[in-house]
Write a protein that holds these residues in place. Sequence first.
Motif, PDB file in Angstrom:
ATOM      1  N   LEU A 138      13.276   4.170  -3.380  1.00 40.47           N
ATOM      2  CA  LEU A 138      12.772   3.279  -2.339  1.00 40.47           C
ATOM      3  C   LEU A 138      12.368   4.085  -1.111  1.00 40.47           C
ATOM      4  CD1 LEU A 138      12.243   0.336  -1.604  1.00 40.47           C
ATOM      5  CD2 LEU A 138      14.585   0.221  -0.722  1.00 40.47           C
ATOM      6  N   ASP A 139      13.164   5.092  -0.776  1.00 40.10           N
ATOM      7  CA  ASP A 139      12.843   5.957   0.359  1.00 40.10           C
ATOM      8  C   ASP A 139      11.534   6.700   0.109  1.00 40.10           C
ATOM      9  OD1 ASP A 139      13.879   7.249   2.951  1.00 40.10           O
ATOM     10  OD2 ASP A 139      13.455   8.995   1.696  1.00 40.10           O
ATOM     11  N   TRP A 140      11.313   7.141  -1.136  1.00 38.62           N
ATOM     12  CA  TRP A 140      10.074   7.844  -1.508  1.00 38.62           C
ATOM     13  C   TRP A 140       8.861   6.939  -1.337  1.00 38.62           C
ATOM     14  CZ3 TRP A 140       6.659   7.141  -5.758  1.00 38.62           C
ATOM     15  CH2 TRP A 140       5.769   8.200  -5.987  1.00 38.62           C
ATOM     16  N   PHE A 141       8.968   5.701  -1.801  1.00 42.50           N
ATOM     17  CA  PHE A 141       7.872   4.752  -1.665  1.00 42.50           C
ATOM     18  C   PHE A 141       7.571   4.476  -0.188  1.00 42.50           C
ATOM     19  CE2 PHE A 141       8.218   3.170  -6.149  1.00 42.50           C
ATOM     20  CZ  PHE A 141       6.861   3.186  -6.433  1.00 42.50           C
ATOM     21  N   ILE A 142       8.610   4.196   0.592  1.00 39.31           N
ATOM     22  CA  ILE A 142       8.408   3.839   1.999  1.00 39.31           C
ATOM     23  C   ILE A 142       7.846   5.013   2.786  1.00 39.31           C
ATOM     24  CG2 ILE A 142       9.600   3.179   4.130  1.00 39.31           C
ATOM     25  CD1 ILE A 142      11.522   1.529   2.427  1.00 39.31           C
ATOM     26  N   TYR A 143       8.439   6.174   2.611  1.00 35.56           N
ATOM     27  CA  TYR A 143       7.984   7.344   3.369  1.00 35.56           C
ATOM     28  C   TYR A 143       6.530   7.675   3.048  1.00 35.56           C
ATOM     29  CZ  TYR A 143       7.963  11.990   5.454  1.00 35.56           C
ATOM     30  OH  TYR A 143       7.664  13.090   6.231  1.00 35.56           O
ATOM     31  N   ASN A 144       6.191   7.711   1.764  1.00 35.11           N
ATOM     32  CA  ASN A 144       4.818   8.063   1.383  1.00 35.11           C
ATOM     33  C   ASN A 144       3.821   6.979   1.776  1.00 35.11           C
ATOM     34  OD1 ASN A 144       5.680  10.487   0.388  1.00 35.11           O
ATOM     35  ND2 ASN A 144       5.629   9.885  -1.759  1.00 35.11           N
ATOM     36  N   GLY A 145       4.247   5.711   1.726  1.00 38.99           N
ATOM     37  CA  GLY A 145       3.361   4.656   2.180  1.00 38.99           C
ATOM     38  C   GLY A 145       3.047   4.783   3.657  1.00 38.99           C
ATOM     39  N   ARG A 146       4.021   5.234   4.430  1.00 34.94           N
ATOM     40  CA  ARG A 146       3.841   5.348   5.871  1.00 34.94           C
ATOM     41  C   ARG A 146       3.032   6.582   6.283  1.00 34.94           C
ATOM     42  NH1 ARG A 146       9.981   3.693   7.931  1.00 34.94           N
ATOM     43  NH2 ARG A 146       9.667   1.426   7.774  1.00 34.94           N
ATOM     44  N   THR A 147       2.850   7.526   5.376  1.00 37.80           N
ATOM     45  CA  THR A 147       2.072   8.709   5.753  1.00 37.80           C
ATOM     46  C   THR A 147       0.628   8.360   6.068  1.00 37.80           C
ATOM     47  OG1 THR A 147       1.587   9.187   3.403  1.00 37.80           O
ATOM     48  CG2 THR A 147       3.495  10.299   4.386  1.00 37.80           C
ATOM     49  N   ASN A 148       0.146   7.225   5.571  1.00 44.95           N
ATOM     50  CA  ASN A 148      -1.220   6.792   5.882  1.00 44.95           C
ATOM     51  C   ASN A 148      -1.297   6.069   7.219  1.00 44.95           C
ATOM     52  OD1 ASN A 148      -2.191   7.718   3.338  1.00 44.95           O
ATOM     53  ND2 ASN A 148      -1.432   5.855   2.373  1.00 44.95           N
ATOM     54  N   LEU A 205       2.261  -4.973  -6.710  1.00 44.13           N
ATOM     55  CA  LEU A 205       1.062  -4.244  -6.286  1.00 44.13           C
ATOM     56  C   LEU A 205      -0.245  -4.913  -6.695  1.00 44.13           C
ATOM     57  CD1 LEU A 205       2.010  -0.470  -6.572  1.00 44.13           C
ATOM     58  CD2 LEU A 205       1.683  -1.850  -4.530  1.00 44.13           C
ATOM     59  N   PRO A 206      -0.392  -5.407  -7.931  1.00 46.54           N
ATOM     60  CA  PRO A 206      -1.670  -6.068  -8.270  1.00 46.54           C
ATOM     61  C   PRO A 206      -1.954  -7.282  -7.391  1.00 46.54           C
ATOM     62  CG  PRO A 206      -0.426  -5.548 -10.268  1.00 46.54           C
ATOM     63  CD  PRO A 206       0.496  -5.319  -9.111  1.00 46.54           C
ATOM     64  N   MET A 207      -0.899  -7.917  -6.859  1.00 49.83           N
ATOM     65  CA  MET A 207      -1.093  -9.125  -6.065  1.00 49.83           C
ATOM     66  C   MET A 207      -1.741  -8.852  -4.712  1.00 49.83           C
ATOM     67  SD  MET A 207       2.447 -11.199  -6.845  1.00 49.83           S
ATOM     68  CE  MET A 207       2.944 -11.589  -8.526  1.00 49.83           C
ATOM     69  N   ILE A 208      -1.676  -7.619  -4.215  1.00 47.59           N
ATOM     70  CA  ILE A 208      -2.256  -7.344  -2.903  1.00 47.59           C
ATOM     71  C   ILE A 208      -3.783  -7.326  -2.957  1.00 47.59           C
ATOM     72  CG2 ILE A 208      -0.230  -6.005  -2.271  1.00 47.59           C
ATOM     73  CD1 ILE A 208      -1.933  -3.478  -2.459  1.00 47.59           C
ATOM     74  N   LEU A 247       9.529  -4.205  -9.879  1.00 51.31           N
ATOM     75  CA  LEU A 247       9.103  -4.981  -8.720  1.00 51.31           C
ATOM     76  C   LEU A 247       7.748  -4.507  -8.188  1.00 51.31           C
ATOM     77  CD1 LEU A 247      12.443  -5.411  -6.721  1.00 51.31           C
ATOM     78  CD2 LEU A 247      11.149  -7.180  -7.904  1.00 51.31           C
ATOM     79  N   PHE A 248       7.566  -3.193  -8.130  1.00 48.01           N
ATOM     80  CA  PHE A 248       6.288  -2.670  -7.659  1.00 48.01           C
ATOM     81  C   PHE A 248       5.172  -2.971  -8.652  1.00 48.01           C
ATOM     82  CE2 PHE A 248       8.579  -0.358  -4.421  1.00 48.01           C
ATOM     83  CZ  PHE A 248       7.640  -0.184  -3.420  1.00 48.01           C
ATOM     84  N   ILE A 294       6.021 -13.129   3.602  1.00 54.12           N
ATOM     85  CA  ILE A 294       4.654 -12.761   3.947  1.00 54.12           C
ATOM     86  C   ILE A 294       4.597 -11.294   4.349  1.00 54.12           C
ATOM     87  CG2 ILE A 294       2.794 -13.158   5.607  1.00 54.12           C
ATOM     88  CD1 ILE A 294       3.676 -16.093   5.708  1.00 54.12           C
ATOM     89  N   GLY A 295       5.622 -10.846   5.082  1.00 50.97           N
ATOM     90  CA  GLY A 295       5.666  -9.466   5.547  1.00 50.97           C
ATOM     91  C   GLY A 295       5.691  -8.451   4.425  1.00 50.97           C
ATOM     92  N   VAL A 296       6.276  -8.803   3.282  1.00 47.79           N
ATOM     93  CA  VAL A 296       6.284  -7.887   2.142  1.00 47.79           C
ATOM     94  C   VAL A 296       4.856  -7.595   1.690  1.00 47.79           C
ATOM     95  CG1 VAL A 296       6.912  -7.656  -0.293  1.00 47.79           C
ATOM     96  CG2 VAL A 296       8.594  -8.533   1.349  1.00 47.79           C
ATOM     97  N   PHE A 297       4.044  -8.635   1.578  1.00 51.74           N
ATOM     98  CA  PHE A 297       2.656  -8.437   1.170  1.00 51.74           C
ATOM     99  C   PHE A 297       1.853  -7.722   2.253  1.00 51.74           C
ATOM    100  CE2 PHE A 297       4.038 -11.814  -1.671  1.00 51.74           C
ATOM    101  CZ  PHE A 297       3.475 -11.423  -2.873  1.00 51.74           C
ATOM    102  N   GLU A 298       2.149  -8.020   3.511  1.00 53.66           N
ATOM    103  CA  GLU A 298       1.461  -7.336   4.609  1.00 53.66           C
ATOM    104  C   GLU A 298       1.754  -5.843   4.588  1.00 53.66           C
ATOM    105  OE1 GLU A 298       1.252 -10.790   8.058  1.00 53.66           O
ATOM    106  OE2 GLU A 298       3.100  -9.638   7.785  1.00 53.66           O
ATOM    107  N   THR A 299       3.011  -5.496   4.326  1.00 57.24           N
ATOM    108  CA  THR A 299       3.380  -4.086   4.310  1.00 57.24           C
ATOM    109  C   THR A 299       2.730  -3.348   3.142  1.00 57.24           C
ATOM    110  OG1 THR A 299       5.471  -4.441   5.453  1.00 57.24           O
ATOM    111  CG2 THR A 299       5.321  -2.494   4.056  1.00 57.24           C
ATOM    112  N   LEU A 300       2.745  -3.959   1.968  1.00 61.26           N
ATOM    113  CA  LEU A 300       2.102  -3.332   0.811  1.00 61.26           C
ATOM    114  C   LEU A 300       0.607  -3.144   1.054  1.00 61.26           C
ATOM    115  CD1 LEU A 300       3.903  -5.174  -2.137  1.00 61.26           C
ATOM    116  CD2 LEU A 300       4.238  -2.807  -1.401  1.00 61.26           C
ATOM    117  N   CYS A 301      -0.024  -4.125   1.680  1.00 60.72           N
ATOM    118  CA  CYS A 301      -1.447  -3.977   2.014  1.00 60.72           C
ATOM    119  C   CYS A 301      -1.646  -2.871   3.049  1.00 60.72           C
ATOM    120  CB  CYS A 301      -2.005  -5.293   2.547  1.00 60.72           C
ATOM    121  SG  CYS A 301      -2.349  -6.536   1.283  1.00 60.72           S
ATOM    122  N   ALA A 302      -0.734  -2.775   4.022  1.00 65.12           N
ATOM    123  CA  ALA A 302      -0.847  -1.720   5.028  1.00 65.12           C
ATOM    124  C   ALA A 302      -0.783  -0.342   4.385  1.00 65.12           C
ATOM    125  CB  ALA A 302       0.262  -1.877   6.068  1.00 65.12           C
TER     126      ALA A 302
END
Length: 363
Positions: A207-217, A74-77, A69-70, A135-143
């Motif tokens: 999934l927890d690893w992806f979310i947590y590390n994405g949020r560190t930024n 990811l390329p779509m963002i 899924l990732f 839409i929120g899925v793409f917004e979050t990945l971009c964030a």
Amino acid sequence: MKAPEQYDPSKSTSKSSMSPPSIQPSAKSPAIPVGTPTITQTHKRTAQAEKKPFAWQFLLPKYWGIWLLFAISLPMIYLPLRWQFWLGRKVGILIYKVTGSRRRDTLINLKLAFPEKPEVERELMAKQVFVNQGIGVFETLCAWFRPNVFTRTVSISGLQHLVNAQKEGRPVILLGAHYTMLDLGGLFCAQFFPLDCMYRTQNNPLLDWFIYNGRTNIFGTQISSRDMRGLVNSIKSKHVIWYSPDQDYGLKQGVVAPFFGVPAATITASRRMAKLGSKDKPPAVMALHTYRQTPDNLPRGKRPHYHLTITPELDNYPSNNEIADATRVNELLEGLIRIDATQWMWFHRRFKNGPDGRTGIYK
């Protein structure tokens, strides 16, 4: 590219729906109301949060679906935002059609919360909830991975409430909600002030690893809902803490209070958090609303716009009555959600616990 039929809150037949806020984005900088205090150097974030390490178990076959899924998403963002929004709408409609249980839960929630609306209107609302989530899925990945794409797309009102509390040397507890913008709301907040967030660990470790590390930024510190010491440290350090008390976590740590007119299990952690500060400088408790304003189809060159609203501090909170406090918080969040109810995650089983138990309504 024809957009799916969309629910328009401004055309609602219900008098209980609030109109979306008037937003006038600036072409040069975020629109901040006149008179808002300037954020000082002491408000700025000074440290980067530490990421969780990679675990080799994430390469096991049971995690391949998430990796796939990732790899697809990811390329779509890196597509233009209007293309991402079009894809998000298509993804949302697809999920609405194929996930029968989530669709059913959403319709049940909307029927409980908006019994005065015709069934056809609630169905349009439900579909729009999934569109907004897509839409929120793409917004979050971009964030997480492409935050600069949202430069000059946000305005804010009520910032002075937070800044004034910080200037008084007080921590701030921001009561958020599970809006479909997800972590993009946190990214926008970070443009104006640094903040920590409370979170619940995901059941899936990858999934927890992806979310947590994405949020560190985005966030300074991510505080586990079970990490009382971390919460106390953030409050003692006078930080801004984002906490969302809008879901059903049962009655072990909550009480029954009305939410959209329905008696519902309401967690009371926010009032306990408000008691953790010093007596002379207690935490200031206020609410945060995030709002997405986009046309049905973004024309070429047209950018979306987002608005953040911070409410005034809750006075005399907490009181000696936890049910009254829970009712007050629910009413505050409900009023903000009604600005556009389809931007809130109605697919969670918000009303499964009540005064006499009502889990069966979702079966």
